[in-house]
Design an enzyme around this catalytic site. Structure first.
Site, PDB file in Angstrom:
ATOM      1  N   GLU A  41       0.891  -1.318  -0.059  1.00  0.00           N
ATOM      2  CA  GLU A  41      -0.202  -0.066   0.238  1.00  0.00           C
ATOM      3  C   GLU A  41       0.905   1.373   0.168  1.00  0.00           C
ATOM      4  OE1 GLU A  41      -3.846   1.701   2.501  1.00  0.00           O
ATOM      5  OE2 GLU A  41      -2.252   0.647   3.684  1.00  0.00           O
ATOM      6  N   LYS A 113      -9.698   1.265  -2.656  1.00  0.00           N
ATOM      7  CA  LYS A 113     -10.002   0.962  -1.409  1.00  0.00           C
ATOM      8  C   LYS A 113     -11.241   1.226  -0.714  1.00  0.00           C
ATOM      9  CE  LYS A 113      -7.428   1.205   3.165  1.00  0.00           C
ATOM     10  NZ  LYS A 113      -6.303   1.880   4.201  1.00  0.00           N
ATOM     11  N   CYS A 155      -5.130  -3.213   2.455  1.00  0.00           N
ATOM     12  CA  CYS A 155      -5.068  -2.999   3.960  1.00  0.00           C
ATOM     13  C   CYS A 155      -6.028  -3.140   4.800  1.00  0.00           C
ATOM     14  CB  CYS A 155      -4.252  -1.363   4.083  1.00  0.00           C
ATOM     15  SG  CYS A 155      -3.239  -1.303   5.766  1.00  0.00           S
TER      16      CYS A 155
END
Length: 276
Positions: A41, A113, A155
């Protein structure tokens, strides 16, 4: 048997230096006959000073990096999954965006994300990703990779099993989880959650991670992992330093695990009753 390369990084505030580290890793991965390279990330720019970071983002920096990495994917005959970088959106916010480059076409598959890291830790760390970033709303799979179908996450998405359930329903052979985990949450949750998500999806999980002390003052946990569908850790790059790791992926393991414990086939809808 496909071979993957996993890049563990200590990304800083200089996008050119970070991009050069990825390109160097791509060359090394290609020389080692890897088929794919995975990065963490925010591998292109890790900077909690959003004003400073915005100067690069708004000047077209992400577009230049995308063009450069597309060309290197062609050159190295390598699929490159750039864990994420910040990109500007029309509404004034940013997206935390994965770019997965196909070495044959050069065209990236993108994933934004979905789950924003808005937390207050007992260690004193406070993060509010949603103040600057717009959450994505699409589940994304890359259909044609050396691993077969690859699911994309980033993440904090790791903490939301429903996303991984959907990727399992779509029969992903592998799921990428690029990350920049904090040290307290990494120590407590990183290994157990990655192993659980691999078991639930009956898929390989590939988690390239940030590690160590960064220029912007933060510290990340590291321990880039590759986990097989049975939950066995095949690669753990530790929490000390950046580096490039390799793992050969036995795709036959997926069918073996799904035959033994066919949880994807056995899944049933859960009926809910109205609130009393």
């Amino acid at each position: 048997m496909p071979r993957i390369a996993v890049l563990q990084m200590t990304s800083g505030i200089d996008p050119e230096a970070n991009t050069r580290a990825i390109i160097d890793a791509a060359v090394e991965a290609a020389n080692a006959e890897a088929d794919m390279l995975f990065t963490p990330e925010m591998s292109i720019l890790l900077d909690k000073d959003r004003k400073r970071a915005s100067q690069w983002i708004n000047s077209g920096g992400p577009e230049r990096v995308v063009d450069e990495l597309r060309d290197w994917g062609f050159f190295a005959s390598l699929q490159i999954s750039v864990g994420s970088m910040p990109v500007a959106l029309a509404n004034g916010k940013m997206a935390n965006r994965t770019f997965h480059f196909d070495e044959a076409t050069g065209e990236p598959v993108i994933y934004d994300k979905i789950h924003m890291f808005d937390v207050e830790l007992d260690s004193g760390e406070t993060w509010k990703e949603s103040s600057a970033y717009e959450p994505g709303n699409q589940v994304v799979c890359v259909e044609d990779t050396p691993l077969g179908r690859l699911g994309l996450t980033i993440c904090y998405d790791l903490r939301f099993p429903a996303l991984f359930e959907e990727l399992g329903r779509r029969e992903c052979n592998a799921i990428a989880v690029p990350a920049a985990f904090t040290v307290p949450t990494g120590k407590a949750h990183w290994h157990v959650m990655l192993r659980a998500r691999a078991i639930e999806a009956s898929a390989f999980v590939i988690a390239a991670a940030q590690v160590g002390k960064h220029e912007d003052g933060r510290e990340t946990y590291g321990h880039s992992l590759v986990v097989d569908p049975w939950g066995e850790v095949l690669l753990d790059m530790g929490g000390e330093a950046p580096g490039l790791g390799f793992c050969d992926i036995d795709l036959g393991r997926i069918a073996e695990v799904r035959a033994q414990v066919p949880s994807l086939a056995n899944r049933r809808p859960i009926a809910t009753s109205p609130a009393q």
